[in-house]
Write an enzyme that holds these catalytic residues in place. Structure first.
Site, mmCIF file in Angstrom:
data_model
loop_
_atom_site.group_PDB
_atom_site.id
_atom_site.type_symbol
_atom_site.label_atom_id
_atom_site.label_comp_id
_atom_site.label_asym_id
_atom_site.label_seq_id
_atom_site.Cartn_x
_atom_site.Cartn_y
_atom_site.Cartn_z
ATOM 1 N N ASP A 82 1.713 -8.338 3.508
ATOM 2 C CA ASP A 82 2.022 -7.461 4.644
ATOM 3 C C ASP A 82 2.887 -8.185 5.675
ATOM 4 O O ASP A 82 3.491 -7.547 6.537
ATOM 5 C CB ASP A 82 0.721 -7.040 5.356
ATOM 6 C CG ASP A 82 0.330 -5.605 5.071
ATOM 7 O OD1 ASP A 82 1.222 -4.801 4.733
ATOM 8 O OD2 ASP A 82 -0.861 -5.290 5.197
ATOM 9 N N LYS A 138 -0.173 2.800 -2.694
ATOM 10 C CA LYS A 138 0.172 1.406 -2.999
ATOM 11 C C LYS A 138 -0.338 1.031 -4.391
ATOM 12 O O LYS A 138 0.372 0.384 -5.172
ATOM 13 C CB LYS A 138 -0.408 0.473 -1.921
ATOM 14 C CG LYS A 138 0.297 0.642 -0.565
ATOM 15 C CD LYS A 138 -0.420 -0.042 0.594
ATOM 16 C CE LYS A 138 0.274 0.301 1.920
ATOM 17 N NZ LYS A 138 -0.375 -0.260 3.104
ATOM 18 N N GLN A 180 -6.015 -2.951 4.787
ATOM 19 C CA GLN A 180 -5.423 -1.769 5.416
ATOM 20 C C GLN A 180 -5.941 -1.607 6.846
ATOM 21 O O GLN A 180 -7.143 -1.698 7.107
ATOM 22 C CB GLN A 180 -5.744 -0.524 4.564
ATOM 23 C CG GLN A 180 -5.026 0.747 5.003
ATOM 24 C CD GLN A 180 -3.509 0.704 4.804
ATOM 25 O OE1 GLN A 180 -2.990 -0.031 3.972
ATOM 26 N NE2 GLN A 180 -2.790 1.489 5.582
#
Ligand code: GUN
Length: 291
Positions: free
Chosen positions: A119, A52, A96
């Site tokens: 997200d 990412k 994460q």
């Protein structure tokens, strides 16, 4: 049979984003900045987060990797989340998952500002998705929809069968595929680990989306001739013939399923790169967001 090349599609999206960043720069506007919070040393999470951050550099975004020790307490992490929410330099961020077992993931997800939740995991964004209001869509399902869009696959009136009901993939993709939009307008069936006679459902799928988290679980017997198959799984399995000692496989037994398909996404090089590309798109939206 056509292979949906997620890697090439993701590169195309990154190139589009790069151009948008150039325009923002020319106009003297803020360049998007993504932060990624990584707790502990889970090797898979480290790989994903590094990918990412690398994608940010490729499109010209700013990025920060915030590494925190496995031993961090829940309240310390929540404090960090609050700090990032209030940091005007950071437009969007992700924490994460999975988090260490002593930390409540739901609590952390809910503490993320919905306006920075690239997200799309916050209940406000998930609720907005259901209502078809402006929001951040979860990156993996949004990437899957984008794969269908860029492949010009007609989804209207088709039977879409989703295998798996996770909050991150199965549940949201089922909502996106049923929405009154294009791609969308499908008749959707959600199946999961407790579904009886799974094959009966998967065999009737025009579009089969597999996110069950079991290596090579879907085989030729589960798939109708001419189906579109999107494979979300990614697993390392031992393979002595490889230098690394392993190979990557999806939730679909590719070699036997692919010949039956009209379109199929491979693993690796399918959904994975598209997830990251969608996260980058969401981060660009974060600087423009007005909801
Ligand atoms: N873990 C596995 N997939 C994801 C994802 O898309 N976002 C975050 N934050 N964690 C994950």
């Amino acid at each position: 049979m056509k292979v949906i090349d997620g890697k090439a599609m993701a590169e195309e999206i990154r190139n589009e984003l790069k151009k948008e960043v150039e325009i923002l720069k020319k106009e003297g506007k803020k360049v998007p900045h993504l932060a990624a919070v990584l707790v502990g040393n889970n090797p898979a999470s480290e790989t994903y987060v590094n990918a990412k951050v690398k994608a940010c550099a490729e499109v010209g975004f700013g990025s920060s990797l915030i590494k925190l020790p496995e031993t961090i307490t829940e309240s310390e992490l929540l404090e960090k989340v609050k700090e990032i929410n209030n940091n005007p330099e950071i437009d969007g961020y992700i924490v994460q998952l999975p988090l260490p077992s002593h930390i409540n993931e739901q609590k952390v997800t809910m503490a993320i500002s919905p306006k920075k939740d690239v997200d799309g995991f916050h209940p406000e964004n998930l609720g907005r998705m259901v209502l078809n209001l402006p929001c951040f869509l979860p990156a993996t399902p949004a990437g899957m929809v984008e794969m269908l869009r860029r492949s010009n696959i007609d989804t209207t009136g088709k039977h879409c069968v989703v295998v798996g009901r996770s909050h991150i993939v199965g549940s949201p993709i089922s909502i996106l595929m049923a929405r009154n939009s294009n791609p969308g307008n499908c008749t959707v069936t959600i199946t999961h680990s407790r579904t009886k006679n799974l094959e009966e459902y998967t065999k009737s799928a025009d579009i089969l989306m597999v996110a069950i988290g079991k290596p090579e679980f879907i085989t030729a017997k589960h798939v109708k001739e001419g189906a579109v198959v999107i494979d979300v799984g990614i697993h390392r399995i031992e393979d002595a013939s490889k230098k690394s000692g392993f190979r990557l496989v999806g939730d679909v037994k590719y070699d036997e399923v692919a010949p039956k398909c009209s379109y199929i996404s491979p693993v690796p090089g399918g959904v994975g790169p598209m997830t990251i590309a969608t996260l980058m798109s969401n981060t660009l939206s974060a600087v423009k967001i007005s909801f």
